[in-house]
Design a protein around this motif. Structure first.
Motif, mmCIF file in Angstrom:
data_model
loop_
_atom_site.group_PDB
_atom_site.id
_atom_site.type_symbol
_atom_site.label_atom_id
_atom_site.label_comp_id
_atom_site.label_asym_id
_atom_site.label_seq_id
_atom_site.Cartn_x
_atom_site.Cartn_y
_atom_site.Cartn_z
ATOM 1 N N VAL A 1 27.396 -41.307 -13.204
ATOM 2 C CA VAL A 1 28.478 -41.738 -14.108
ATOM 3 C C VAL A 1 28.756 -43.230 -13.989
ATOM 4 O O VAL A 1 29.381 -43.821 -14.889
ATOM 5 N N ILE A 2 28.289 -43.878 -12.928
ATOM 6 C CA ILE A 2 28.518 -45.328 -12.823
ATOM 7 C C ILE A 2 27.766 -46.101 -13.897
ATOM 8 O O ILE A 2 28.004 -47.303 -14.077
ATOM 9 N N LEU A 3 26.870 -45.434 -14.622
ATOM 10 C CA LEU A 3 26.258 -46.074 -15.787
ATOM 11 C C LEU A 3 27.307 -46.481 -16.809
ATOM 12 O O LEU A 3 27.084 -47.380 -17.634
ATOM 13 N N LEU A 4 28.470 -45.822 -16.779
ATOM 14 C CA LEU A 4 29.547 -46.122 -17.727
ATOM 15 C C LEU A 4 30.383 -47.332 -17.308
ATOM 16 O O LEU A 4 31.184 -47.828 -18.106
ATOM 17 N N MET B 1 24.819 -55.256 -14.900
ATOM 18 C CA MET B 1 23.454 -54.748 -14.786
ATOM 19 C C MET B 1 23.202 -54.117 -13.423
ATOM 20 O O MET B 1 22.390 -53.188 -13.302
ATOM 21 N N ALA B 2 23.898 -54.585 -12.389
ATOM 22 C CA ALA B 2 23.752 -53.986 -11.064
ATOM 23 C C ALA B 2 24.207 -52.523 -11.073
ATOM 24 O O ALA B 2 23.588 -51.658 -10.433
ATOM 25 N N PHE B 3 25.288 -52.217 -11.799
ATOM 26 C CA PHE B 3 25.746 -50.835 -11.931
ATOM 27 C C PHE B 3 24.724 -49.980 -12.700
ATOM 28 O O PHE B 3 24.504 -48.813 -12.374
ATOM 29 N N VAL B 4 24.097 -50.558 -13.720
ATOM 30 C CA VAL B 4 23.112 -49.829 -14.518
ATOM 31 C C VAL B 4 21.902 -49.450 -13.666
ATOM 32 O O VAL B 4 21.408 -48.310 -13.723
ATOM 33 N N VAL B 5 21.417 -50.384 -12.860
ATOM 34 C CA VAL B 5 20.264 -50.106 -11.991
ATOM 35 C C VAL B 5 20.586 -48.948 -11.045
ATOM 36 O O VAL B 5 19.793 -48.011 -10.875
ATOM 37 N N ALA B 6 21.753 -48.989 -10.409
ATOM 38 C CA ALA B 6 22.132 -47.944 -9.458
ATOM 39 C C ALA B 6 22.250 -46.578 -10.137
ATOM 40 O O ALA B 6 21.772 -45.560 -9.613
ATOM 41 N N LEU C 1 37.405 -47.520 -10.438
ATOM 42 C CA LEU C 1 37.459 -46.931 -9.102
ATOM 43 C C LEU C 1 37.273 -45.416 -9.147
ATOM 44 O O LEU C 1 36.706 -44.826 -8.225
ATOM 45 N N VAL C 2 37.743 -44.767 -10.197
ATOM 46 C CA VAL C 2 37.511 -43.321 -10.359
ATOM 47 C C VAL C 2 36.012 -43.051 -10.506
ATOM 48 O O VAL C 2 35.461 -42.134 -9.876
ATOM 49 N N LEU C 3 35.344 -43.851 -11.348
ATOM 50 C CA LEU C 3 33.902 -43.685 -11.520
ATOM 51 C C LEU C 3 33.156 -43.917 -10.206
ATOM 52 O O LEU C 3 32.226 -43.171 -9.863
ATOM 53 N N ILE C 4 33.575 -44.930 -9.467
ATOM 54 C CA ILE C 4 32.933 -45.227 -8.187
ATOM 55 C C ILE C 4 33.177 -44.100 -7.190
ATOM 56 O O ILE C 4 32.290 -43.730 -6.411
ATOM 57 N N GLY D 1 31.065 -39.851 -4.019
ATOM 58 C CA GLY D 1 31.163 -38.448 -3.622
ATOM 59 C C GLY D 1 29.860 -37.714 -3.861
ATOM 60 O O GLY D 1 29.401 -36.932 -3.016
ATOM 61 N N GLY D 2 29.250 -37.950 -5.029
ATOM 62 C CA GLY D 2 27.971 -37.325 -5.318
ATOM 63 C C GLY D 2 26.876 -37.788 -4.388
ATOM 64 O O GLY D 2 26.086 -36.983 -3.876
ATOM 65 N N VAL D 3 26.822 -39.097 -4.131
ATOM 66 C CA VAL D 3 25.808 -39.655 -3.238
ATOM 67 C C VAL D 3 25.982 -39.136 -1.818
ATOM 68 O O VAL D 3 25.020 -38.705 -1.161
#
Length: 430
Positions: free
Chosen positions: A313-316, A392-397, A327-330, A335-337
């Motif tokens: 979801v951090i793609l968003l 772009m750093a969030f997109v890569v992750a 911060l909710v997305l993070i 949590g998933g990771v």
């Protein structure tokens, strides 16, 4: 029967917590350190990454040493070495010395996860493995949560140098307790006879599924397993995101969101605390849903794939402006990771047919993760410096997490190593 074995859960949770407190202290202190030594974003990325340079090289050898010398000795030496290195970081006189002490810290910290793999096989009944792995790995997120709250205050109050010395002292306190109380379950005096018998009976599940303790298939045997390779790649996709947040989140909040050191530290702690809660709950859920047969068939991979997809979801993030929604997305991503990483550790215990390879198999798993982990701080530094933004750093992750979900679901399906009947026909290779 009693539950005194849960003290091992506490010991290992605190070990992971201290491990990651000593990693995150550099990230929390990065702004004053960069100002004092004139360090730019690219140099900061290399500094964040430096403790991983020898860490990844040492993981598999440390796993082999754990299998030979045992967890008590290796964990003691590891935390002693990295606590000395943490203290020396507080005494650094320049960028070069900072790099050197962080590299030394990585050597010491490379003992922790291989040793945890051995602890699982020696101490933890099969039906409690995911819970143990979740609690242990939860320390990797509780440490940064504490770091966000306490270390930011300490750096503001007493300076970054004294903060490093305090972190080192905490490591030596844990070391003293470990040497006093930890032994194998066969040797400790504080277990009841009933609980000791339960641990020895249940720690390997069905005897027919496990090769004899003394048999080893070696590194070649482990690396010939598609499940082992799939877990290494999956771990890498998850750990990239973990290190992205671990190293750059404070700087992101301070520089791109304009927050003070104290406020960024407090807000950073929230996603990491949320990750601790999620990983423990989901670890317990994984244990409760699986039978021994389904666990040994790689059944945990389904939940692992879902958790990595949740993290994507951090793609968003580039589409969101509100910092609290970010911060909710993070929090969901972490949590998933965290939960997926814990399940990967548990799956090593589920799928591995050779207890003698527990340390080196876990070492390989963490090696796979940290090959990607080395890249995360460096790639992020270049991306941010070249684009002027973290988007772009969030997109890569996020893209890596989606790829990891696909990998664990499709590849991690078969046992690692021979069955007991096969093992008697094999030649020891390590």
């Amino acid at each position: 029967m009693g539950h005194r074995r849960y003290w091992i859960f506490v010991f290992m949770f605190l070990l992971a917590t201290i491990n990651y407190v000593d990693r995150i202290v550099l990230s929390v202190s990065s702004t004053p350190i960069a100002q004092e030594f004139g360090i730019d974003k690219v140099q900061l990325g290399y500094l964040f990454s430096s403790f991983l340079w020898l860490y990844v090289v040492c993981l598999v050898p440390m796993g082999m040493i754990v299998d030979k010398l045992g967890t008590r000795t290796v964990n003691a030496a590891g935390i002693g070495l990295w606590s000395i290195a943490t203290a020396l970081t507080g005494l650094a006189t320049g960028f070069g010395m900072l790099i050197g002490t962080r590299v030394l810290m990585g050597v010491g910290e490379s003992t922790t996860y291989p040793a945890s793999g051995r602890v699982i096989r020696e101490w933890i009944p099969l039906k409690e493995r995911a819970l143990f792995a979740a609690i242990f790995n939860g320390g990797a997120y509780f440490g940064p949560a504490i770091g966000g709250l306490v270390l930011a205050w300490l750096v503001s109050a007493v300076g970054w140098r004294t903060t490093f010395l305090i972190c080192a002292a905490i490591g030596f306190v844990w070391l003293l307790a470990w040497m006093i109380w930890f032994r194998k379950p066969e040797e400790v005096s504080w277990l009841t006879d009933e609980e000791r018998a339960f641990i020895l009976r249940e720690r390997n599940g069905s005897a027919k599924n496990t090769a004899p303790d003394g048999h080893s298939i070696g590194l070649r045997g482990l690396l010939s397993s598609s499940s082992m390779l799939g877990l290494m790649v999956t771990q890498g996709c998850a750990v990239y995101t973990q290190y992205f947040f671990l190293t750059w989140l404070p700087n992101y909040l301070q520089t791109e969101r304009g927050m003070s050191l104290l406020k960024s530290g407090a807000l950073m702690s929230l996603p990491f605390l949320g990750a601790v809660v999620l990983t423990v709950l989901l670890g317990k859920l994984s244990d409760s849903l699986l039978t021994e047969e389904s666990a040994r068939a790689g059944g945990r991979r389904r939940l692992g794939a879902l958790l990595l997809l949740m993290g994507s979801v951090i793609l968003l993030t580039p589409l969101v402006e509100n910092v609290y929604l970010i911060l909710v997305l993070i929090t969901l991503a972490l949590g998933g990771v965290a939960s997926a990483v814990a399940l990967n550790i548990a799956m090593i215990g589920d799928l591995l047919r050779t207890p003698a390879d527990s340390g080196r198999a876990t070492g390989l798993l963490i090696l796979g993760g940290n090959i990607f982990g080395i890249l995360a701080p460096i790639v992020t530094g270049y991306v941010v410096q070249s684009t002027g933004s973290f988007n772009m750093a969030f997109v890569v992750a996020g893209a890596l997490l989606a790829f990891g979900a696909l990998t664990v679901f499709l590849v991690v399906r078969t046992p690692i190593g021979p069955s007991e009947s096969d093992a008697t026909l094999s030649v020891r290779t390590a």
